[in-house]
Scaffold this active site. Structure first.
Site, PDB file in Angstrom:
ATOM      1  N   LYS A 194     -25.074   0.189  80.875  1.00  0.00           N
ATOM      2  CA  LYS A 194     -24.471  -0.998  80.247  1.00  0.00           C
ATOM      3  C   LYS A 194     -23.096  -0.605  79.717  1.00  0.00           C
ATOM      4  O   LYS A 194     -22.981   0.044  78.677  1.00  0.00           O
ATOM      5  CB  LYS A 194     -25.379  -1.502  79.124  1.00  0.00           C
ATOM      6  CG  LYS A 194     -26.807  -1.784  79.595  1.00  0.00           C
ATOM      7  CD  LYS A 194     -27.729  -2.072  78.435  1.00  0.00           C
ATOM      8  CE  LYS A 194     -29.177  -2.185  78.891  1.00  0.00           C
ATOM      9  NZ  LYS A 194     -29.731  -0.905  79.388  1.00  0.00           N
ATOM     10  N   TRP A 250     -23.428  -4.664  83.692  1.00  0.00           N
ATOM     11  CA  TRP A 250     -24.582  -3.848  84.039  1.00  0.00           C
ATOM     12  C   TRP A 250     -24.256  -3.141  85.349  1.00  0.00           C
ATOM     13  O   TRP A 250     -24.048  -3.790  86.384  1.00  0.00           O
ATOM     14  CB  TRP A 250     -25.826  -4.715  84.208  1.00  0.00           C
ATOM     15  CG  TRP A 250     -26.432  -5.151  82.916  1.00  0.00           C
ATOM     16  CD1 TRP A 250     -25.773  -5.587  81.814  1.00  0.00           C
ATOM     17  CD2 TRP A 250     -27.821  -5.184  82.588  1.00  0.00           C
ATOM     18  NE1 TRP A 250     -26.653  -5.907  80.814  1.00  0.00           N
ATOM     19  CE2 TRP A 250     -27.928  -5.665  81.266  1.00  0.00           C
ATOM     20  CE3 TRP A 250     -28.982  -4.867  83.279  1.00  0.00           C
ATOM     21  CZ2 TRP A 250     -29.155  -5.832  80.622  1.00  0.00           C
ATOM     22  CZ3 TRP A 250     -30.203  -5.030  82.638  1.00  0.00           C
ATOM     23  CH2 TRP A 250     -30.281  -5.505  81.327  1.00  0.00           C
ATOM     24  N   GLU A 303     -49.022   2.758  89.400  1.00  0.00           N
ATOM     25  CA  GLU A 303     -49.949   1.736  88.938  1.00  0.00           C
ATOM     26  C   GLU A 303     -50.287   0.697  90.007  1.00  0.00           C
ATOM     27  O   GLU A 303     -51.176  -0.128  89.806  1.00  0.00           O
ATOM     28  CB  GLU A 303     -49.350   1.031  87.716  1.00  0.00           C
ATOM     29  CG  GLU A 303     -49.258   1.895  86.464  1.00  0.00           C
ATOM     30  CD  GLU A 303     -48.033   2.789  86.407  1.00  0.00           C
ATOM     31  OE1 GLU A 303     -47.757   3.363  85.342  1.00  0.00           O
ATOM     32  OE2 GLU A 303     -47.324   2.931  87.443  1.00  0.00           O
ATOM     33  N   THR A 346     -49.782   9.725  85.336  1.00  0.00           N
ATOM     34  CA  THR A 346     -48.372   9.509  85.605  1.00  0.00           C
ATOM     35  C   THR A 346     -47.589   9.767  84.331  1.00  0.00           C
ATOM     36  O   THR A 346     -47.999   9.345  83.242  1.00  0.00           O
ATOM     37  CB  THR A 346     -48.123   8.077  86.120  1.00  0.00           C
ATOM     38  OG1 THR A 346     -46.723   7.885  86.351  1.00  0.00           O
ATOM     39  CG2 THR A 346     -48.618   7.017  85.152  1.00  0.00           C
TER      40      THR A 346
END
Length: 560
Positions: free
Chosen positions: A453, A458, A343, A194
């Protein structure tokens, strides 16, 4: 862990290990006459499939493959790939599913890093092999995978200089009998690589037990709870996610367990995908948003509306926007989302509509269908802050998603530092910022590296893309944050217009401003700059490549 009393064991008793060969064995029990199809070139039933898997095992062991050796495959999505899923792993060897969309230099790195000893390679990728063959350090043998053998019998057995043999000829010359051995279920079964934002690709690996348990997790959620209905009697499965990408999300193992009809499209071509959908009666697929957008935007989509109305599609890899979801639902496609990562093998959550949500009109279901999904069975998902403290699941608090499952990778091959970072505080860190509702919905806000940001706020780039997707004439969009002296960062957008639409930045901003004025969007969700493009950069597995977009847009700003 607490101290418990273990069950007494009898020396003669046998506890069967969870092995991939046991998934294969189920395919012969109930519906062995069902078919596995490759494009318009090849078809077989499960009896023949099992025979070919055993022939492959004989070919590999005859060529010297031993337990623990790594066998690399470079192929399109095919019946051959499916045979390798079972034939390579069931002899105790390791299957390396090579990402053929990486650069030749990256492919070389992954093959050397994985210590590949044997390579099965499709003829389309021979130019890549020619460019790296002299630098491969551990490979002993190359086997050709050819589509020509299905249309020209004279091609069977023909191989270029330097290759050991051709797949079909090798299978033809060996026995279809092979007794797959028992071994420890924690035996290494597969690996793939990956890519991240920095450094070389990372080697992810899984055991037989992990892949067996992931299959059971899919079985529970898809078959038991019908999160995405998959009835082996009536459904036909076709992946539109590369088999090198997290085992095509684990669905080939599930489809084989159920002896469901499977269709493998080879190289992804819109015309072939639509033709197979119609002629083979495909009812279940999974893909990234880019592929679904390509299909629903195709002029042929309306022509095949009746067939598409029988099609269920699970979207992953990138967020499913409300605009794309509505376009698919308008064609009758049963589209939902799932969430996971390489994963995690990959499934962590899949959209599950409960009785009340399922009764809602489609327009009201869109908000649920575009979420990351409800936490899947056997998955423990939490929110964590930077200090390793758990956060409340109230649907509002944001934190990083961390997980534990029976199938998450234990680390990265030969990379203990990044493996330790992945498993910091004893939980696997996804790198995604999200909230979790009291009723177990995961609502992903953004990747930690993609959150914008700005002005102390956010801002979710995914939310901004979702807002843009709902504007008339917008086919696809990508939003990234770029440095700003005053605000820290500000959002910038790329937009692909739909055919026939002439969009302007002023018009897009006016549409967004009307939503801001109505209180539907926060003022920070207005991009500073909008660029109209014909293509948005994608990674090797079809995700929006925000690292590349940021780099290119920064360069443009500096040069302007």
């Amino acid at each position: 862990m607490i101290q418990t009393k273990l069950i007494p064991r009898t020396d003669e008793a046998f506890e069967p290990p969870m092995l991939i060969k046991n998934i294969l064995a189920e395919s012969l029990k109930y519906e062995p006459q069902r078919e596995i199809v490759y494009r318009d070139l090849f078809r077989m039933n499960y009896i023949e499939f099992n025979q070919r898997v055993r022939r492959l095992a004989n070919v590999l062991t005859g060529l010297g493959v031993k337990p623990g050796d790594t066998v690399a495959v470079l192929d399109w999505d095919s019946h051959r790939y499916l045979e390798c899923f079972f034939g390579v792993t069931s002899i105790g060897a390791i299957l390396h599913t090579v990402n053929v969309r990486l650069s030749p230099a990256q492919i070389l790195y992954t093959m050397n890093h994985a210590e590949d000893k044997f390579v099965l390679i499709h003829e389309d990728f021979l130019p890549i092999l020619d460019s790296i063959k002299g630098q491969l350090k551990t490979v002993d043998c190359f086997v050709l995978l050819s589509d020509k053998v299905y249309t020209d019998l004279n091609a069977v057995g023909q191989v270029p200089t330097g290759l050991t043999g051709e797949y079909e000829a090798l299978l033809r010359d060996v026995s279809d009998q092979y007794d797959f051995p028992d071994f420890d279920e924690n035996t290494w079964a597969t690996s793939f690589y990956t890519t991240g934002t920095t450094g070389n690709p990372k080697g992810v690996y899984f055991s037989h037990r992990q892949l067996f348990m992931h299959t059971m997790g899919l079985l529970t959620y898809l078959i038991g709870y019908e999160a995405l209905p998959f009835r082996s009697r009536t459904d036909v499965y076709m992946p539109i996610t590369p088999m090198f990408h997290v085992h095509a999300w684990g669905f080939p193992f599930l489809a084989t367990l159920l002896a469901a009809k499977q269709v493998y499209p080879g190289k992804y071509e819109p015309e072939m995908l639509l033709r197979l959908l119609v002629t083979e009666g495909v009812t279940l697929s999974h893909c990234v948003p880019t592929i679904l957008n390509m299909l629903v935007s195709s002029p042929a989509a309306q022509k095949f509306r009746d067939q598409l109305s029988r099609w269920s599609v699970l979207i992953g890899g990138s967020a499913l926007t409300k605009g794309l979801a509505k376009a698919a639902l308008d064609l009758g496609i049963n589209v939902t989302s799932g969430y996971g990562m390489s994963e995690t093998a990959p499934i962590l959550s899949v959209v599950y509509l409960n009785d009340a949500e399922r009764a809602l009109p489609f327009d009201e279901q869109v908000d649920f269908r575009t979420r990351a999904g409800r936490i899947a069975p056997y998955v423990d998902a939490r929110l964590m802050n930077d200090e390793g403290e758990f956060l409340p699941h109230d649907g509002e608090t944001l934190g990083e998603i961390v997980v534990r499952t029976p199938w998450t990778t234990q680390g990265y091959y030969n990379d203990p530092e990044r493996g330790a970072e992945l498993w910091k505080h004893g939980w696997l860190h996804t790198g995604d910022v999200a909230s979790i509702t009291p009723d177990h919905w995961i609502i992903v806000a953004d990747r930690t590296k993609d959150v914008i940001k700005t002005g102390g706020e956010w801002v979710s780039s995914l939310d901004m893309e979702d807002s843009l997707s709902q504007l008339e004439g917008v086919a696809e969009s990508a939003v990234v944050g770029l440095p700003d002296d005053r605000w820290g960062e500000r959002p910038h957008a790329l937009i692909i217009p739909k055919p026939g639409y002439e969009l302007t930045a002023e018009g897009i901003k006016a549409s967004l401003q009307s939503r801001i004025d109505r209180g539907e969007l926060h003022k920070w969700y207005m991009p500073d700059r909008i660029l109209f493009v014909s293509e948005i950069p994608k990674t090797s597995v079809g995700k929006i490549d925000k690292k590349r977009i940021r780099s290119e847009m920064k360069a443009q700003l500096l040069s302007s």
